[in-house]
Scaffold this motif. Structure first.
Motif, mmCIF file in Angstrom:
data_model
loop_
_atom_site.group_PDB
_atom_site.id
_atom_site.type_symbol
_atom_site.label_atom_id
_atom_site.label_comp_id
_atom_site.label_asym_id
_atom_site.label_seq_id
_atom_site.Cartn_x
_atom_site.Cartn_y
_atom_site.Cartn_z
ATOM 1 N N ASP A 50 -2.007 17.861 -74.637
ATOM 2 C CA ASP A 50 -2.857 19.789 -75.133
ATOM 3 C C ASP A 50 -3.935 18.608 -76.072
ATOM 4 O OD1 ASP A 50 -0.882 21.492 -74.517
ATOM 5 O OD2 ASP A 50 0.475 20.353 -76.148
ATOM 6 N N TYR A 51 -5.231 19.772 -76.121
ATOM 7 C CA TYR A 51 -6.200 19.330 -76.751
ATOM 8 C C TYR A 51 -7.113 20.950 -77.582
ATOM 9 C CZ TYR A 51 -5.909 15.707 -73.285
ATOM 10 O OH TYR A 51 -6.058 13.840 -72.176
ATOM 11 N N VAL A 52 -7.471 19.953 -78.889
ATOM 12 C CA VAL A 52 -8.402 21.104 -79.212
ATOM 13 C C VAL A 52 -9.841 20.596 -79.051
ATOM 14 C CG1 VAL A 52 -8.958 22.842 -81.493
ATOM 15 C CG2 VAL A 52 -6.761 22.413 -80.526
ATOM 16 N N ARG A 53 -10.692 21.752 -78.502
ATOM 17 C CA ARG A 53 -12.149 21.209 -79.081
ATOM 18 C C ARG A 53 -13.173 22.353 -79.114
ATOM 19 N NH1 ARG A 53 -14.190 18.636 -73.276
ATOM 20 N NH2 ARG A 53 -15.513 17.220 -74.795
ATOM 21 N N ASP A 54 -13.476 21.806 -80.355
ATOM 22 C CA ASP A 54 -14.679 22.829 -80.771
ATOM 23 C C ASP A 54 -14.163 24.311 -80.873
ATOM 24 O OD1 ASP A 54 -16.688 21.638 -80.744
ATOM 25 O OD2 ASP A 54 -16.632 22.087 -78.521
ATOM 26 N N GLY A 55 -12.461 23.911 -81.846
ATOM 27 C CA GLY A 55 -11.970 25.712 -81.449
ATOM 28 C C GLY A 55 -10.727 26.030 -79.635
ATOM 29 N N ALA A 56 -11.579 25.545 -79.127
ATOM 30 C CA ALA A 56 -10.516 25.768 -78.408
ATOM 31 C C ALA A 56 -9.615 25.041 -77.475
ATOM 32 C CB ALA A 56 -12.016 25.903 -76.878
ATOM 33 N N TYR A 57 -8.438 26.136 -77.352
ATOM 34 C CA TYR A 57 -7.153 24.622 -76.482
ATOM 35 C C TYR A 57 -7.293 24.733 -75.071
ATOM 36 C CZ TYR A 57 -2.326 24.591 -75.748
ATOM 37 O OH TYR A 57 -1.184 23.795 -75.000
ATOM 38 N N ASP A 112 -13.723 28.219 -68.451
ATOM 39 C CA ASP A 112 -13.522 29.063 -70.042
ATOM 40 C C ASP A 112 -12.416 29.102 -69.978
ATOM 41 O OD1 ASP A 112 -13.213 31.597 -71.039
ATOM 42 O OD2 ASP A 112 -13.854 32.947 -69.927
ATOM 43 N N PRO A 113 -12.235 28.108 -71.146
ATOM 44 C CA PRO A 113 -11.359 28.660 -71.762
ATOM 45 C C PRO A 113 -9.778 29.624 -71.731
ATOM 46 C CG PRO A 113 -12.288 27.012 -73.519
ATOM 47 C CD PRO A 113 -13.373 28.099 -72.334
ATOM 48 N N ALA A 114 -10.443 30.193 -72.090
ATOM 49 C CA ALA A 114 -9.227 31.426 -72.228
ATOM 50 C C ALA A 114 -8.838 32.368 -71.126
ATOM 51 C CB ALA A 114 -9.964 33.117 -72.556
ATOM 52 N N TYR A 115 -8.972 31.147 -69.741
ATOM 53 C CA TYR A 115 -8.387 31.243 -68.446
ATOM 54 C C TYR A 115 -7.566 30.487 -68.133
ATOM 55 C CZ TYR A 115 -10.886 35.604 -67.310
ATOM 56 O OH TYR A 115 -11.507 37.007 -67.164
ATOM 57 N N ALA A 130 -5.427 28.426 -55.648
ATOM 58 C CA ALA A 130 -4.352 28.741 -57.377
ATOM 59 C C ALA A 130 -5.449 29.527 -57.516
ATOM 60 C CB ALA A 130 -5.343 27.018 -57.513
ATOM 61 N N ILE A 131 -4.694 30.294 -57.807
ATOM 62 C CA ILE A 131 -5.071 31.652 -59.186
ATOM 63 C C ILE A 131 -5.618 31.531 -60.014
ATOM 64 C CG2 ILE A 131 -3.796 34.151 -60.060
ATOM 65 C CD1 ILE A 131 -1.548 33.323 -57.377
ATOM 66 N N ARG A 132 -6.429 32.159 -60.885
ATOM 67 C CA ARG A 132 -6.251 31.688 -61.596
ATOM 68 C C ARG A 132 -6.621 33.094 -62.718
ATOM 69 N NH1 ARG A 132 -12.167 33.583 -63.975
ATOM 70 N NH2 ARG A 132 -13.155 32.572 -65.657
ATOM 71 N N TYR A 133 -6.181 33.157 -63.565
ATOM 72 C CA TYR A 133 -6.003 34.269 -64.790
ATOM 73 C C TYR A 133 -6.136 34.042 -66.258
ATOM 74 C CZ TYR A 133 -1.164 32.156 -65.808
ATOM 75 O OH TYR A 133 -1.044 30.847 -66.603
ATOM 76 N N ASP A 134 -6.466 35.845 -66.730
ATOM 77 C CA ASP A 134 -6.923 35.535 -68.456
ATOM 78 C C ASP A 134 -5.369 35.186 -69.127
ATOM 79 O OD1 ASP A 134 -7.568 35.680 -70.681
ATOM 80 O OD2 ASP A 134 -8.083 37.930 -70.096
ATOM 81 N N ARG A 159 -5.819 33.727 -74.384
ATOM 82 C CA ARG A 159 -6.421 33.577 -75.303
ATOM 83 C C ARG A 159 -7.471 33.089 -76.039
ATOM 84 N NH1 ARG A 159 -3.558 29.194 -72.163
ATOM 85 N NH2 ARG A 159 -5.878 28.276 -71.350
ATOM 86 N N SER A 160 -7.706 33.049 -77.048
ATOM 87 C CA SER A 160 -8.714 33.693 -77.908
ATOM 88 C C SER A 160 -9.340 31.990 -77.982
ATOM 89 C CB SER A 160 -8.325 33.759 -79.734
ATOM 90 O OG SER A 160 -9.978 33.717 -80.231
ATOM 91 N N ASP A 161 -10.871 31.831 -77.497
ATOM 92 C CA ASP A 161 -12.118 30.840 -77.339
ATOM 93 C C ASP A 161 -12.002 29.783 -78.427
ATOM 94 O OD1 ASP A 161 -13.655 32.831 -78.223
ATOM 95 O OD2 ASP A 161 -14.960 32.634 -76.341
ATOM 96 N N GLU A 162 -11.856 31.191 -79.726
ATOM 97 C CA GLU A 162 -12.177 30.086 -81.028
ATOM 98 C C GLU A 162 -11.143 29.969 -82.171
ATOM 99 O OE1 GLU A 162 -14.916 33.647 -82.675
ATOM 100 O OE2 GLU A 162 -15.719 32.120 -81.754
#
Length: 291
Positions: A113-120, A154-157, A168-172, A175-178
């Motif tokens: 788990d990482y937090v970078r610039d408010g994104a998870y 895009d950290p929301a995905y 691989a499946i990419r889905y929304d 999550r908020s990006d900030e």
């Protein structure tokens, strides 16, 4: 006169001797008094030291341990851990659509788990094996290793696939990006402080970690927690739940143990890359079920 001189001399010597004895006794008495005072002070210092050491070694309260577990997440920017868990459920055949039998599910979870610039950013590797008996028949199922990680573009995905997949499946992930921070990990312990009756059990060693053992009683069951004495990170937990009308499957016991963890590891970009032989396609969360 000559006879008086020796007598006077003897008298002076006797007086002098008497004076010397008194002085000696006085000095000896003073020295003894000082010695007694020093011994008293030393005893007081020893007592204070013992008291201080006793305070340091005094077991913390259950509430204090859980409060420290909450505080663990305050300054946390990243976390790596490996967890092994097991859940055993005795099926309640008296409930509707529930067969007779029992099963045990074993998991091994590796997560970053990482937090970078408010994104998870998260990466999860999961292995699951289930064994048991259903309606008199034994079964054993081993799922392929599943991989799930944040899309670095895009950290929301989230991107997910199983071992052996070609896509691989990419889905929304919704999550908020900030504005994200790791303090959300403290929520279960905040709930314990608010709703549980907590009891301090003692100190135990778990997988090489010195821990504080806490027991929590809540309306829906009893749980035990073991927290690392240095960081107050949860190292182990055990939980029992009972079947009821809302939880029809059956009585269950579960436990998990941390076999390794690292606080605030450096960000590793390679964890968020899809293997070259796997194509990434856009989809929905529902598409990942059974994938």
């Amino acid at each position: 006169m000559r006879k008086l001189l020796p007598a006077a001399a003897c008298s002076l010597l006797l007086l002098s001797a008497c004076g010397t004895d008194e002085d000696t006794e006085t000095n000896t008495s003073d020295e003894k008094s000082n010695q007694d005072q020093n011994e008293d002070q030393a005893n007081t210092d020893d007592a204070n030291a013992d008291s201080s050491e006793s305070d340091e070694n005094e077991a913390p309260s259950a509430e204090k341990v859980v409060e420290e577990a909450v505080a663990f997440y305050d300054d946390l920017n990243s976390l790596y851990f490996v967890i092994e868990g097991e859940t055993t459920m005795d099926l309640d055949e008296e409930q509707e659509n529930v067969p007779e039998g029992s099963f045990t599910t074993t998991t091994r979870e590796t997560q970053w788990d990482y937090v970078r610039d408010g994104a998870y950013y998260n990466r999860l590797e999961l292995d699951v094996t289930t064994e048991g008996e259903e309606n008199g028949e034994s079964f054993s199922e081993e799922e392929p290793t599943s991989y799930q990680f944040t899309d670095p573009e895009d950290p929301a995905y989230t991107i997910t696939y199983d071992e052996g997949d070609e896509e691989a499946i990419r889905y929304d992930a919704g999550r908020s990006d900030e504005g994200y921070d790791m303090s959300q990990g403290a929520a279960p312990y905040e709930q314990l402080l608010e709703e549980a009756d907590l009891t301090y059990v003692g100190e135990e060693e778990v997988n090489g970690y010195d821990t504080y053992h806490i027991q929590a009683e809540m309306n829906d069951g009893s749980s035990d927690y073991w927290f690392d004495q240095e960081t107050y990170y949860e190292i182990k937990s055990e939980r029992e739940t009972s079947a009821d009308e809302e939880q029809a499957a059956g009585d269950a016991t579960s436990n998990m143990e941390v076999v390794d963890f690292e606080v605030n590891p450096n960000f590793d970009e390679s964890l968020f890359q899809t293997p070259e032989d796997i194509d990434v396609v856009d989809g929905e969360l529902e598409d990942t079920v059974g994938n």
